[in-house]
Design a protein around this motif. Structure first.
Motif, PDB file in Angstrom:
ATOM      1  N   VAL A   1       3.125   3.451  -7.503  1.00 61.08           N
ATOM      2  CA  VAL A   1       2.088   2.430  -7.669  1.00 61.08           C
ATOM      3  C   VAL A   1       2.307   1.685  -8.980  1.00 61.08           C
ATOM      4  O   VAL A   1       2.269   0.445  -9.034  1.00 61.08           O
ATOM      5  N   ALA A   2       2.546   2.440 -10.063  1.00 57.49           N
ATOM      6  CA  ALA A   2       2.773   1.814 -11.368  1.00 57.49           C
ATOM      7  C   ALA A   2       4.045   0.961 -11.363  1.00 57.49           C
ATOM      8  O   ALA A   2       4.072  -0.137 -11.941  1.00 57.49           O
ATOM      9  N   THR A   3       5.082   1.450 -10.694  1.00 55.65           N
ATOM     10  CA  THR A   3       6.350   0.711 -10.647  1.00 55.65           C
ATOM     11  C   THR A   3       6.207  -0.581  -9.868  1.00 55.65           C
ATOM     12  O   THR A   3       6.664  -1.648 -10.313  1.00 55.65           O
ATOM     13  N   TYR A   4       5.590  -0.528  -8.698  1.00 61.16           N
ATOM     14  CA  TYR A   4       5.519  -1.690  -7.819  1.00 61.16           C
ATOM     15  C   TYR A   4       4.466  -2.707  -8.259  1.00 61.16           C
ATOM     16  O   TYR A   4       4.681  -3.911  -8.201  1.00 61.16           O
ATOM     17  N   ARG A   5       3.310  -2.226  -8.702  1.00 63.57           N
ATOM     18  CA  ARG A   5       2.222  -3.149  -9.031  1.00 63.57           C
ATOM     19  C   ARG A   5       2.345  -3.730 -10.437  1.00 63.57           C
ATOM     20  O   ARG A   5       1.911  -4.852 -10.691  1.00 63.57           O
TER      21      ARG A   5
ATOM     22  N   ALA B   1      -4.277  26.731   2.602  1.00 65.16           N
ATOM     23  CA  ALA B   1      -4.830  25.553   1.934  1.00 65.16           C
ATOM     24  C   ALA B   1      -4.139  25.335   0.589  1.00 65.16           C
ATOM     25  O   ALA B   1      -3.878  24.191   0.190  1.00 65.16           O
ATOM     26  N   GLY B   2      -3.819  26.427  -0.107  1.00 65.59           N
ATOM     27  CA  GLY B   2      -3.145  26.314  -1.397  1.00 65.59           C
ATOM     28  C   GLY B   2      -1.765  25.693  -1.270  1.00 65.59           C
ATOM     29  O   GLY B   2      -1.355  24.883  -2.115  1.00 65.59           O
ATOM     30  N   GLU B   3      -1.031  26.077  -0.226  1.00 67.26           N
ATOM     31  CA  GLU B   3       0.308  25.514  -0.024  1.00 67.26           C
ATOM     32  C   GLU B   3       0.234  24.023   0.289  1.00 67.26           C
ATOM     33  O   GLU B   3       1.030  23.224  -0.221  1.00 67.26           O
ATOM     34  N   VAL B   4      -0.720  23.649   1.121  1.00 67.14           N
ATOM     35  CA  VAL B   4      -0.883  22.227   1.453  1.00 67.14           C
ATOM     36  C   VAL B   4      -1.302  21.445   0.218  1.00 67.14           C
ATOM     37  O   VAL B   4      -0.806  20.340  -0.037  1.00 67.14           O
ATOM     38  N   ASP B   5      -2.188  22.008  -0.595  1.00 66.14           N
ATOM     39  CA  ASP B   5      -2.638  21.330  -1.808  1.00 66.14           C
ATOM     40  C   ASP B   5      -1.492  21.162  -2.805  1.00 66.14           C
ATOM     41  O   ASP B   5      -1.419  20.155  -3.518  1.00 66.14           O
ATOM     42  N   ALA B   6      -0.601  22.149  -2.874  1.00 60.99           N
ATOM     43  CA  ALA B   6       0.531  22.060  -3.803  1.00 60.99           C
ATOM     44  C   ALA B   6       1.475  20.929  -3.396  1.00 60.99           C
ATOM     45  O   ALA B   6       1.946  20.155  -4.244  1.00 60.99           O
ATOM     46  N   VAL B   7       1.757  20.824  -2.099  1.00 63.78           N
ATOM     47  CA  VAL B   7       2.594  19.729  -1.608  1.00 63.78           C
ATOM     48  C   VAL B   7       1.911  18.389  -1.890  1.00 63.78           C
ATOM     49  O   VAL B   7       2.545  17.424  -2.336  1.00 63.78           O
ATOM     50  N   THR B   8       0.602  18.333  -1.668  1.00 57.41           N
ATOM     51  CA  THR B   8      -0.155  17.104  -1.892  1.00 57.41           C
ATOM     52  C   THR B   8      -0.083  16.690  -3.356  1.00 57.41           C
ATOM     53  O   THR B   8       0.098  15.504  -3.671  1.00 57.41           O
ATOM     54  N   ALA B   9      -0.242  17.646  -4.262  1.00 58.14           N
ATOM     55  CA  ALA B   9      -0.219  17.342  -5.696  1.00 58.14           C
ATOM     56  C   ALA B   9       1.136  16.770  -6.108  1.00 58.14           C
ATOM     57  O   ALA B   9       1.215  15.800  -6.882  1.00 58.14           O
ATOM     58  N   ASN B  10       2.218  17.345  -5.596  1.00 60.87           N
ATOM     59  CA  ASN B  10       3.556  16.832  -5.929  1.00 60.87           C
ATOM     60  C   ASN B  10       3.744  15.411  -5.419  1.00 60.87           C
ATOM     61  O   ASN B  10       4.270  14.543  -6.131  1.00 60.87           O
ATOM     62  N   GLU B  11       3.333  15.168  -4.194  1.00 55.81           N
ATOM     63  CA  GLU B  11       3.501  13.837  -3.621  1.00 55.81           C
ATOM     64  C   GLU B  11       2.533  12.825  -4.256  1.00 55.81           C
ATOM     65  O   GLU B  11       2.858  11.649  -4.376  1.00 55.81           O
ATOM     66  N   ARG B  12       1.357  13.294  -4.678  1.00 54.00           N
ATOM     67  CA  ARG B  12       0.415  12.400  -5.347  1.00 54.00           C
ATOM     68  C   ARG B  12       0.998  11.895  -6.662  1.00 54.00           C
ATOM     69  O   ARG B  12       0.825  10.723  -7.023  1.00 54.00           O
ATOM     70  N   ALA B  13       1.699  12.763  -7.370  1.00 56.98           N
ATOM     71  CA  ALA B  13       2.332  12.345  -8.625  1.00 56.98           C
ATOM     72  C   ALA B  13       3.380  11.269  -8.359  1.00 56.98           C
ATOM     73  O   ALA B  13       3.485  10.280  -9.096  1.00 56.98           O
ATOM     74  N   GLU B  14       4.170  11.449  -7.309  1.00 52.79           N
ATOM     75  CA  GLU B  14       5.184  10.438  -6.962  1.00 52.79           C
ATOM     76  C   GLU B  14       4.522   9.160  -6.481  1.00 52.79           C
ATOM     77  O   GLU B  14       4.991   8.054  -6.787  1.00 52.79           O
TER      78      GLU B  14
ATOM     79  N   LEU C   1       0.878  -1.159   0.000  1.00 54.13           N
ATOM     80  CA  LEU C   1       0.000   0.000   0.000  1.00 54.13           C
ATOM     81  C   LEU C   1       0.919   1.213   0.000  1.00 54.13           C
ATOM     82  O   LEU C   1       1.669   1.423   0.958  1.00 54.13           O
ATOM     83  N   VAL C   2       0.882   1.961  -1.084  1.00 58.23           N
ATOM     84  CA  VAL C   2       1.829   3.069  -1.237  1.00 58.23           C
ATOM     85  C   VAL C   2       1.338   4.289  -0.468  1.00 58.23           C
ATOM     86  O   VAL C   2       0.174   4.703  -0.605  1.00 58.23           O
ATOM     87  N   VAL C   3       2.212   4.836   0.336  1.00 54.34           N
ATOM     88  CA  VAL C   3       1.931   6.044   1.113  1.00 54.34           C
ATOM     89  C   VAL C   3       3.065   7.037   0.893  1.00 54.34           C
ATOM     90  O   VAL C   3       4.179   6.643   0.528  1.00 54.34           O
ATOM     91  N   ARG C   4       2.797   8.300   1.101  1.00 51.76           N
ATOM     92  CA  ARG C   4       3.827   9.336   0.978  1.00 51.76           C
ATOM     93  C   ARG C   4       3.655  10.361   2.079  1.00 51.76           C
ATOM     94  O   ARG C   4       2.539  10.813   2.371  1.00 51.76           O
TER      95      ARG C   4
END
Length: 225
Positions: A113-117, A95-108, A57-60
């Motif tokens: 997920v694609a690499t491992y699964r 909220a914008g700063e938190v969302d920006a960090v989330t978007a970057n980590e979501r991409a990783e 289960l991938v987490v970041r």
């Protein structure tokens, strides 16, 4: 305290013996879920001992924009996000700063997920007992995100199992997981790696092979038909 992650996994499995499959792996039996990357090495040993399927289960971790090592929360598969809202408020993050960090980590996260699964579906967890494993518990936000993801997937019970964790975290997770199992509780935990003789980084290739090996073992043990 532990020679390496394999040693930690074997010792953790001793505490998890009551959850072992008594016969062939059942679609309704327990599922062992490792958090990449190091947690998968520990989880592979537990899955082998319990005769249970191994999944990931991938987490970041979400880091503060100007101090990435300072975690403000975590995300997990299934569009899950858990925030340390008190810390976010203390740091004055918008909220914008938190969302920006989330978007970057979501991409990783999606890349991993694609690499491992590699196209393989997740092990079904709906209605089942799931044992989620990492190689240690520090702030615990990645574990919180993982548990939230499993709950959203319909897991019947979620057991959090780690080789080492501070006693304070064990108490906190009593209201998050259905049960917490720690091989070696610690009074103080500044760094998880300090409790391992060998805590080298786990490469992606090892995570992929551990999941493949578990699937091959299960296929070989499956009854005809």
């Amino acid at each position: 305290m532990f020679a390496d992650r394999q040693d930690a996994g074997r010792r953790l499995a001793e505490r998890l013996g009551p959850y072992a499959n008594s016969g062939a792996v059942s679609s309704q039996g327990p599922v062992v879920v490792g958090l990449p990357r190091g947690g998968v090495v520990v989880a592979a040993e537990v899955a082998r001992e319990l005769r249970a399927p191994l999944d990931i289960l991938v987490v970041r971790k979400l880091g503060c924009p100007w101090q990435p090592e300072l975690g403000i929360g975590a995300i997990a598969e299934g569009d899950i996000r858990v925030l340390n809202r008190d810390l976010v408020g203390e740091l004055g993050l918008s909220a914008g700063e938190v969302d920006a960090v989330t978007a970057n980590e979501r991409a990783e996260l999606e890349r991993r997920v694609a690499t491992y699964r590699q196209g393989r579906p997740r092990e079904p967890v709906r209605g089942r007992l799931v044992i989620v494993i990492d190689d240690g518990l520090a702030t615990g936000y990645t574990a919180r995100a993982a548990i939230a993801s499993l709950r959203a997937g319909g897991a019947r019970r979620v057991i959090l199992a780690v080789p080492v964790a501070p006693a304070s975290s064990v108490a906190e997770f009593g209201s998050v997981a259905d049960h917490v199992v720690v091989a070696e509780p610690a009074k103080h935990l500044l760094a998880v790696g300090a409790f391992y003789g060998d805590f080298r980084q786990t490469p992606d290739a090892e995570v992929i092979e551990l999941v493949r090996a578990s699937a091959r073992a299960r296929a070989g043990a499956a009854p005809p038909g």
